[in-house]
Write an enzyme that holds these catalytic residues in place. Sequence first.
Site, PDB file in Angstrom:
ATOM      1  N   HIS A  24      46.189  26.808  43.303  1.00 13.35           N
ATOM      2  CA  HIS A  24      45.526  26.477  44.500  1.00 13.35           C
ATOM      3  C   HIS A  24      45.993  25.107  44.949  1.00 13.35           C
ATOM      4  O   HIS A  24      45.158  24.083  45.191  1.00 13.35           O
ATOM      5  CB  HIS A  24      43.959  26.620  44.708  1.00 13.35           C
ATOM      6  N   HIS A  80      43.966  42.539  46.455  1.00 20.16           N
ATOM      7  CA  HIS A  80      43.718  41.208  46.954  1.00 20.16           C
ATOM      8  C   HIS A  80      45.209  40.825  47.267  1.00 20.16           C
ATOM      9  O   HIS A  80      46.204  40.528  46.772  1.00 20.16           O
ATOM     10  CB  HIS A  80      43.137  40.308  45.828  1.00 20.16           C
ATOM     11  N   GLU A  82      46.033  37.631  48.056  1.00 22.56           N
ATOM     12  CA  GLU A  82      46.573  36.153  47.652  1.00 22.56           C
ATOM     13  C   GLU A  82      47.882  36.456  47.045  1.00 22.56           C
ATOM     14  O   GLU A  82      48.291  37.279  46.245  1.00 22.56           O
ATOM     15  CB  GLU A  82      45.718  35.525  46.882  1.00 22.56           C
ATOM     16  N   ASP A  84      49.370  35.120  44.540  1.00 21.69           N
ATOM     17  CA  ASP A  84      49.667  35.332  43.240  1.00 21.69           C
ATOM     18  C   ASP A  84      49.568  36.849  42.581  1.00 21.69           C
ATOM     19  O   ASP A  84      50.392  37.091  41.360  1.00 21.69           O
ATOM     20  CB  ASP A  84      48.651  34.375  42.323  1.00 21.69           C
ATOM     21  N   HIS A 146      37.386  37.053  46.147  1.00 23.20           N
ATOM     22  CA  HIS A 146      36.756  35.899  46.953  1.00 23.20           C
ATOM     23  C   HIS A 146      37.653  35.659  48.274  1.00 23.20           C
ATOM     24  O   HIS A 146      37.169  34.669  48.877  1.00 23.20           O
ATOM     25  CB  HIS A 146      37.385  34.671  46.002  1.00 23.20           C
ATOM     26  N   ASP A 165      40.510  39.477  40.735  1.00 24.29           N
ATOM     27  CA  ASP A 165      40.334  38.076  40.366  1.00 24.29           C
ATOM     28  C   ASP A 165      38.866  38.174  39.353  1.00 24.29           C
ATOM     29  O   ASP A 165      38.557  37.216  38.609  1.00 24.29           O
ATOM     30  CB  ASP A 165      40.228  36.802  41.467  1.00 24.29           C
ATOM     31  N   TYR A 193      36.495  29.142  35.600  1.00 23.28           N
ATOM     32  CA  TYR A 193      37.068  29.961  36.895  1.00 23.28           C
ATOM     33  C   TYR A 193      35.623  30.329  37.772  1.00 23.28           C
ATOM     34  O   TYR A 193      36.135  30.218  38.903  1.00 23.28           O
ATOM     35  CB  TYR A 193      37.676  31.299  36.351  1.00 23.28           C
ATOM     36  N   HIS A 226      43.706  38.192  35.970  1.00 24.62           N
ATOM     37  CA  HIS A 226      44.296  36.962  35.334  1.00 24.62           C
ATOM     38  C   HIS A 226      43.642  36.732  33.740  1.00 24.62           C
ATOM     39  O   HIS A 226      42.461  37.325  33.817  1.00 24.62           O
ATOM     40  CB  HIS A 226      43.734  35.579  35.925  1.00 24.62           C
TER      41      HIS A 226
END
Length: 397
Positions: A24, A80, A82, A84, A146, A165, A193, A226
């Site tokens: 981030h 998700h 995002e 990554d 999230h 996540d 995390y 992750h």
Amino acid sequence: MQPVEIVKDVYWVGAIDYNVRHFHGYSYSVHNGTTFNAYLIVGEKIALVDAVHEPFTEEMFSRISAIIDPKRIDYVISNHAEMDHSGAIPSVLERVPNATLVCTKKAVEILKKHYPDGWNIQTVGTGDEIDLGGKTLSFLEAPMLHWPETMFTYYVEEEVLLPNDAFGQHYATESRFADEVDQHTLWREAEKYYANILWPLSRMVQRKIEEVIESGLPIKVIAPSHGLIWRKNPLEIVTRYLEWAKGERTSDKVVITWDTMWNSTTKIARAMAEGIRDAGMTPLLRLIPHSDKSDIIGDLLEAKGVLVGSPTLHNEALPTVAPILADFEALKPAGKKAAAFGSYGWAGGAVKKIEESMKKGKMEVILEPFTVKWVPTDEDLKAAYEYGKTFAEKLNG
Ligand code: FEO
């Protein structure tokens, strides 16, 4: 590069990044690197659940190619959006143009802002299922865990939850399972995390976990996006999340974090630490220039309280203290007991600023600030010792 079969016909086909140190932007440190976990579920039809960060696209494809011809992929599930986890999706859909992208309605809007359009898309919501031919994928929306579009995928027959996540850790290793690695590092990374990513979303975390528990969904394996996969007692991390979300998991630790100009604030911090120790608690001393902000936030998750100190400069706290105060305001460690301290010369604005940030972060300020003008005398240090002791006693009171 080799895939790893995590249960029958479900393969980890992700990537390992040993070199990344920040996430981030530079807001979150990842001392142990990370992994981007993607999973291939092979039935009569084939689904790729999530992908990897774009620079690791070929690593993912080499693992997929060791199992099947990637052209056989029928579904690409995006839990998700995002980058990554979605960064490699355009490459997958370019190589397999007939594959269908499966995601929530909200994810469509986000993915279209990130990547070129023109894909076959199937939107899904809670309770929807996809049949891979005797292998069923079921979906559970998890908004704000999230991001607003986030969902979990559940592989029904083998009871595998793929929650993206959630329940993850930034931990690069050749091992794929949580029971194979150093437990201290594993749990530390899981805790860090949660604190740095999910803390402000705790109410949503609690609600979603209670919903999953009440549904009686059997879970044999939790495979996050992750870090390590939870296969032995996977509900341990679920319970831990619930405790963190409710603020119910605390130790005897007290975080003292501060910066100093000419050592006066350090002397106060050290005296307070002795008082905390003599009250039977464990002070964690984190001098800000020598400590990592994300680690301090990780320490705070299970600490009973926090003392933040700064001398006053230009009527404010030192600029070095500002990032941790910004995190208080953003992460909202609601109910965490706190107090401010510091030294000053002619105007003492630092403790006011610290208290303001604590209150904006919904923390509970339990003592008036402790301040010393110029350099602390022996008497001031005795008072700081007593202050530390009183703070610790109040935490246990
Ligand atoms: Fe690991 Fe929210 O991305």
